[in-house]
Scaffold this motif. Structure first.
Motif, PDB file in Angstrom:
ATOM      1  N   GLY A 324     -63.575  24.438  58.650  1.00 46.41           N
ATOM      2  CA  GLY A 324     -63.902  23.098  59.174  1.00 46.41           C
ATOM      3  C   GLY A 324     -65.459  22.773  58.883  1.00 46.41           C
ATOM      4  N   LEU A 325     -65.953  21.715  59.589  1.00 44.54           N
ATOM      5  CA  LEU A 325     -67.381  21.464  59.446  1.00 44.54           C
ATOM      6  C   LEU A 325     -67.876  20.547  60.864  1.00 44.54           C
ATOM      7  CD1 LEU A 325     -67.363  18.243  58.990  1.00 44.54           C
ATOM      8  CD2 LEU A 325     -66.614  18.762  56.660  1.00 44.54           C
ATOM      9  N   ILE A 326     -69.230  20.266  61.063  1.00 45.63           N
ATOM     10  CA  ILE A 326     -69.693  19.685  61.780  1.00 45.63           C
ATOM     11  C   ILE A 326     -70.425  18.344  61.366  1.00 45.63           C
ATOM     12  CG2 ILE A 326     -71.307  19.734  63.594  1.00 45.63           C
ATOM     13  CD1 ILE A 326     -71.399  22.941  63.461  1.00 45.63           C
ATOM     14  N   GLU A 327     -69.833  17.269  62.130  1.00 49.92           N
ATOM     15  CA  GLU A 327     -70.424  15.913  61.803  1.00 49.92           C
ATOM     16  C   GLU A 327     -71.616  15.648  62.971  1.00 49.92           C
ATOM     17  OE1 GLU A 327     -66.616  14.044  59.450  1.00 49.92           O
ATOM     18  OE2 GLU A 327     -67.192  13.398  61.491  1.00 49.92           O
ATOM     19  N   CYS A 328     -72.228  14.800  62.624  1.00 46.85           N
ATOM     20  CA  CYS A 328     -73.228  14.224  63.612  1.00 46.85           C
ATOM     21  C   CYS A 328     -73.464  12.722  63.568  1.00 46.85           C
ATOM     22  CB  CYS A 328     -74.663  15.057  63.623  1.00 46.85           C
ATOM     23  SG  CYS A 328     -75.736  14.424  64.865  1.00 46.85           S
ATOM     24  N   PHE A 337     -72.123  15.421  68.308  1.00 47.19           N
ATOM     25  CA  PHE A 337     -71.833  16.366  67.420  1.00 47.19           C
ATOM     26  C   PHE A 337     -70.193  16.552  67.535  1.00 47.19           C
ATOM     27  CE2 PHE A 337     -76.230  17.337  67.476  1.00 47.19           C
ATOM     28  CZ  PHE A 337     -76.560  17.608  66.546  1.00 47.19           C
ATOM     29  N   ARG A 338     -69.456  16.444  66.225  1.00 47.55           N
ATOM     30  CA  ARG A 338     -68.226  16.643  66.185  1.00 47.55           C
ATOM     31  C   ARG A 338     -67.764  17.966  65.347  1.00 47.55           C
ATOM     32  NH1 ARG A 338     -68.834  11.298  65.518  1.00 47.55           N
ATOM     33  NH2 ARG A 338     -68.715  11.455  63.234  1.00 47.55           N
ATOM     34  N   LEU A 339     -67.125  18.966  65.951  1.00 42.34           N
ATOM     35  CA  LEU A 339     -66.822  20.223  65.418  1.00 42.34           C
ATOM     36  C   LEU A 339     -65.416  19.856  64.973  1.00 42.34           C
ATOM     37  CD1 LEU A 339     -69.009  20.828  67.579  1.00 42.34           C
ATOM     38  CD2 LEU A 339     -68.365  23.263  67.136  1.00 42.34           C
TER      39      LEU A 339
END
Length: 352
Positions: A324-328, A337-339
């Motif tokens: 996965g990844l984290i967006e901001c 922050f979206r995990l």
């Protein structure tokens, strides 16, 4: 026959009359603009796009000159929907008919940013591992020399200095290990993301009772496959970072929202997944300074004087281990922050 072909295209297609009113649209256009054709049939395009006159001007010129026209990365705001970045092409079919093709760019741009972020993270990881090797070898020598020196010292005051050397060497060694992120193999076990969030919520309430922590959960989310303790660590790092930012800025009525949603047919990096869990950590703090946004997930980067700058870097590393990844997204008064974590129903260890 042609209409049937257009209905199966993934590109959004609209047929307009000479007055730029909607005569027909395919299912892809309905999905992109979040409206049904029966609702918008016969309305003007500027009404459909929330009063955007710029696209109307382009279409009118293409109609009058009877010449196709393409616009790249245009911003449109569909009726009762969020703004979109799109490429569109208008092709006059006759003086009374125009074909408008619309291709969304937001997700493609986001994928490009995600790929760049992943590449940077991998580069940083390689550099950090090389740095760790070069730093830890001399640290081990310094620690050993201090311990040998301590054996030959009779004065307790001098031995206190050797204790300080050993303790500081150990601290630096731990710091180097932290830069590398979690180094144990990820377990692939069923993890209830809401159980993880409740654990994080309980810890935050104990540490920061002045912050209101809200829940906004989707109870239909299935379990994901991963390592529960690492997921707790990643979410705790992100949430603590948000709470500390609000505290440092003196945010009145600080509030943190923990939100879960399912995203279907979602692309992470270069891979498309049938189902992705989106965990949002949203605060009403001051926002992230523009100067930090590009390097936010780099190790040793922090907006706080006393911060280590490792929390978000470690969280991103954990998400990468879960594919996965984290967006901001951030602006004053709202940082999210979206995990994003692929959901695996059969727990085989392969993301669906």
């Amino acid at each position: 026959m042609y209409q049937r072909l257009l209905e199966h295209l993934t590109t959004a297609v609209l047929l307009l009359d000479g007055e730029l009113r909607v005569r027909w649209m395919n299912p892809a256009a309905e999905a992109l603009l979040a409206v049904s054709f029966s609702r918008v049939q016969g309305i003007s395009l500027d009404t459909l796009l929330g009063g955007d006159e710029s696209i109307d001007d382009v279409l009118a010129k293409a109609r009058d000159a009877f010449h196709p026209y393409t616009q790249r990365e245009a911003r449109i705001t569909p009726l009762n929907s969020e703004p979109l970045t799109v490429d569109y092409t208008v092709t006059p079919l006759s003086a009374e008919e125009l074909l408008l093709e619309v291709e969304p760019r937001d997700r493609l741009m986001q994928i490009s940013r995600e790929e760049a972020l992943t590449t940077r993270q991998e580069t940083i990881k390689v550099l950090a591992r090389g740095l760790a090797h070069e730093v830890k070898n001399p640290l081990g020598g310094i620690r050993g020399a201090a311990q040998l020196l301590e054996r030959d010292l009779d004065d307790p005051a001098l031995r206190e200095f050797t204790h300080i050397i050993v303790e500081e060497v150990d601290r630096l060694s731990d710091l180097v290990d932290s830069m590398l992120g979690p180094n144990r193999i990820v377990k692939h076990e069923p993890v209830n993301i809401h159980k993880v969030l409740e654990r994080v919520r309980a810890l935050l309430i104990a540490e920061h009772p002045q912050v209101e922590i809200r829940r906004d959960y989707d109870p239909s989310l299935p379990d994901l496959s991963g390592d529960e303790s690492q997921m707790i660590q990643a979410l705790l790092n992100v949430a603590r970072n948000a709470v500390q930012a609000m505290s440092d800025a003196g945010t009145p009525s600080p509030a943190l929202t923990l939100r879960t949603r399912a995203r279907r047919q979602f692309t992470l990096g270069a891979e498309r997944h049938r189902l992705v869990s989106e965990v949002g950590v949203i605060d009403n703090g001051p926002g992230i300074p523009e100067t930090l946004r590009e390097t936010l997930f780099y190790p040793m980067v922090s907006g706080r004087a006393e911060g280590s700058g490792l929390g978000l870097s470690i969280a991103q590393s954990i998400l990468h281990q879960h594919q996965g990844l984290i967006e901001c997204d951030s602006r004053p008064g709202r940082t999210e922050f979206r995990l994003l974590i692929p959901l695996v129903i059969n727990f085989t260890g392969e993301a669906s």
